[in-house]
Design a protein around this motif. Structure first.
Motif, short mmCIF file in Angstrom:
data_model
loop_
_atom_site.label_atom_id
_atom_site.label_comp_id
_atom_site.label_asym_id
_atom_site.label_seq_id
_atom_site.Cartn_x
_atom_site.Cartn_y
_atom_site.Cartn_z
N ASP A 1 68.36 108.17 42.88
CA ASP A 1 68.14 106.88 43.54
C ASP A 1 67.28 107.11 44.78
N ARG A 2 66.39 106.15 45.06
CA ARG A 2 65.54 106.26 46.25
C ARG A 2 65.70 105.02 47.13
N LYS A 3 65.95 105.26 48.39
CA LYS A 3 66.19 104.17 49.33
C LYS A 3 64.93 103.38 49.61
N VAL A 4 65.10 102.06 49.76
CA VAL A 4 64.00 101.17 50.15
C VAL A 4 64.38 100.51 51.47
N ASN A 5 63.56 100.70 52.48
CA ASN A 5 63.80 100.05 53.77
C ASN A 5 63.09 98.71 53.84
N TYR A 6 63.78 97.71 54.36
CA TYR A 6 63.15 96.42 54.62
C TYR A 6 63.85 95.77 55.80
N ALA A 7 63.11 94.92 56.50
CA ALA A 7 63.63 94.34 57.73
C ALA A 7 63.09 92.92 57.92
N VAL A 8 63.70 92.21 58.85
CA VAL A 8 63.27 90.85 59.19
C VAL A 8 62.06 90.91 60.11
N ILE A 9 61.08 90.06 59.85
CA ILE A 9 59.94 89.91 60.76
C ILE A 9 60.39 88.89 61.82
N ALA A 10 60.87 89.38 62.93
CA ALA A 10 61.53 88.53 63.93
C ALA A 10 60.62 87.43 64.48
N ASP A 11 59.37 87.76 64.76
CA ASP A 11 58.46 86.80 65.38
C ASP A 11 58.15 85.61 64.47
N SER A 12 58.35 85.77 63.16
CA SER A 12 58.02 84.71 62.21
C SER A 12 59.25 84.03 61.62
N SER A 13 60.44 84.46 62.03
CA SER A 13 61.68 83.94 61.45
C SER A 13 62.51 83.20 62.49
N ASP A 14 63.20 82.15 62.05
CA ASP A 14 64.13 81.47 62.96
C ASP A 14 65.55 81.41 62.39
N ALA A 15 65.78 82.09 61.27
CA ALA A 15 67.12 82.13 60.68
C ALA A 15 68.10 82.82 61.62
N GLN A 16 69.33 82.31 61.64
CA GLN A 16 70.37 82.90 62.46
C GLN A 16 71.06 84.02 61.69
N THR A 17 71.55 85.03 62.42
CA THR A 17 72.21 86.14 61.75
C THR A 17 73.45 85.70 60.98
N ALA A 18 74.00 84.55 61.34
CA ALA A 18 75.16 84.03 60.61
C ALA A 18 74.79 83.53 59.23
N ASN A 19 73.48 83.39 58.98
CA ASN A 19 73.03 82.82 57.71
C ASN A 19 72.46 83.85 56.74
N TYR A 20 72.42 85.13 57.13
CA TYR A 20 71.87 86.12 56.19
C TYR A 20 72.39 87.51 56.50
N GLU A 21 72.28 88.36 55.49
CA GLU A 21 72.59 89.78 55.64
C GLU A 21 71.69 90.55 54.68
N LEU A 22 70.98 91.55 55.19
CA LEU A 22 70.13 92.38 54.36
C LEU A 22 70.99 93.51 53.77
N LEU A 23 71.24 93.44 52.48
CA LEU A 23 72.07 94.44 51.81
C LEU A 23 71.24 95.67 51.46
N PRO A 24 71.88 96.82 51.28
CA PRO A 24 71.14 98.05 50.95
C PRO A 24 70.30 97.89 49.69
N ALA A 25 69.10 98.44 49.72
CA ALA A 25 68.18 98.35 48.58
C ALA A 25 67.74 99.75 48.16
N PHE A 26 67.49 99.92 46.86
CA PHE A 26 67.03 101.21 46.37
C PHE A 26 66.37 101.03 45.00
N ILE A 27 65.58 102.02 44.63
CA ILE A 27 65.03 102.12 43.29
C ILE A 27 65.96 103.08 42.53
N PRO A 28 66.62 102.60 41.47
CA PRO A 28 67.56 103.48 40.75
C PRO A 28 66.85 104.68 40.13
N ALA A 29 67.60 105.70 39.86
CA ALA A 29 67.07 106.91 39.22
C ALA A 29 66.40 106.56 37.89
#
Length: 229
Positions: A77-105
Motif C-alpha cells: 500500500d502507498r500513502k496519498v497525502n491531500y489537504a484543504v486549500i485554506a485560502d479557497s475554502s470556507d467549510a467549517q471543520t465541523a462539516n468535514y474530515e479528511l480520512l486516510p488515503a492510499f493506493i492499495p498494493a
C-alpha cells in the motif's frame, strides 16, 4: 566482417546507454498520483453533496474521489497525502474530515475519502471545500490541473450538475423534490434514454394526479407551473 562486428557492438552500447538513461529518468521522476476526471461526465472536477436528498437520520457520509497513479504498481500500500486549500475554502471543520488515503498494493487506482457531516448551518449556507494532492513520500502529485477537487456541501435542494433540461424541463426545487419522491433518483449521470424517460414520465404522472386531486395547477417555489417536456 570487422566493420560489421564494430557496428553491432556500437549499436549494443547505444541501446544499453539508452535503457540506462530511461531507467534513470523513470527513477528520478518517481511515481505520481492524480485525481481521475471522467471526461464522459460534466462534473468531473467537482461535486455537490446535499444532505437534503438523504434520509433525515443520516448525520454523516463519505465522498470517495477516484484517483490513479502514473507509474508502476507496487506490492505494498502507498500513502496519498491531500489537504484543504485554506485560502479557497470556507467549510467549517465541523462539516468535514479528511480520512486516510492510499493506493492499495498491486493497484493503479484508489480514492480520497472525505467525510462530510450534517450541521444546522448547512440548512441555510452552502460551504465550499477545495482539496489538493501533495507529496507523501510514496507518491508525488501529478499534473497541476488534475490534483485539485472542489466539494460543495449543503442541506437544501440545489440543481444537480447532471440535471437534464431536455427530459425534465426547467429546474425548480419543487420539481426536483417531486422526482426524488416518485423515483428515488437524486443524480442522473450515466442513465440511458429509457431510464431518463421513465423518470420524466413519473414526474408527469405525479403532477397530473396532484392537479386532478386538488383542482389546481401545481406551482413551484417561483410561482411557475410545474411542467415536463
Amino acid at each position: 566482417m570487422k566493420y560489421f562486428q564494430y557496428t553491432c557492438i556500437g549499436l549494443l552500447c547505444w541501446m544499453l546507454a539508452a535503457c540506462t538513461k530511461k531507467d534513470l529518468m523513470s527513477f528520478q521522476a518517481g511515481d505520481k498520483v492524480y485525481i481521475y476526471k471522467d471526461t464522459r461526465t460534466t462534473n468531473n472536477d467537482s461535486t455537490i453533496y446535499s444532505f437534503a436528498v438523504k434520509p433525515d437520520q443520516l448525520q454523516y457520509d463519505t465522498i470517495r474521489i477516484p484517483i490513479r497513479i502514473m507509474g508502476e504498481v507496487k506490492p505494498v500500500d502507498r500513502k496519498v497525502n491531500y489537504a484543504v486549500i485554506a485560502d479557497s475554502s470556507d467549510a467549517q471543520t465541523a462539516n468535514y474530515e479528511l480520512l486516510p488515503a492510499f493506493i492499495p498494493a498491486n493497484s493503479f487506482t484508489g480514492v480520497l475519502p472525505v467525510r462530510v457531516m450534517r450541521t444546522a448551518e448547512l440548512k441555510t449556507k452552502q460551504y465550499t471545500l477545495w482539496i489538493r494532492i501533495g507529496n507523501s513520500g510514496d507518491l508525488m502529485p501529478g499534473v497541476s490541473n488534475q490534483i485539485s477537487y472542489l466539494i460543495r456541501i449543503n442541506d437544501f435542494l440545489t440543481k444537480p450538475v447532471s440535471w437534464r433540461d431536455n427530459y425534465f424541463g426547467k429546474y425548480s426545487n419543487v420539481k426536483f423534490s417531486l422526482l426524488i419522491r416518485e423515483t428515488g433518483y437524486t443524480q442522473f449521470n450515466g442513465l440511458g434514454t429509457s431510464d431518463l424517460r421513465f423518470i420524466a414520465q413519473s414526474g408527469k404522472n405525479a403532477v397530473m394526479e396532484w392537479e386532478a386531486a386538488n383542482g389546481a395547477t401545481m406551482l413551484d417555489e417561483n410561482g411557475e407551473p410545474v411542467v415536463f417536456p
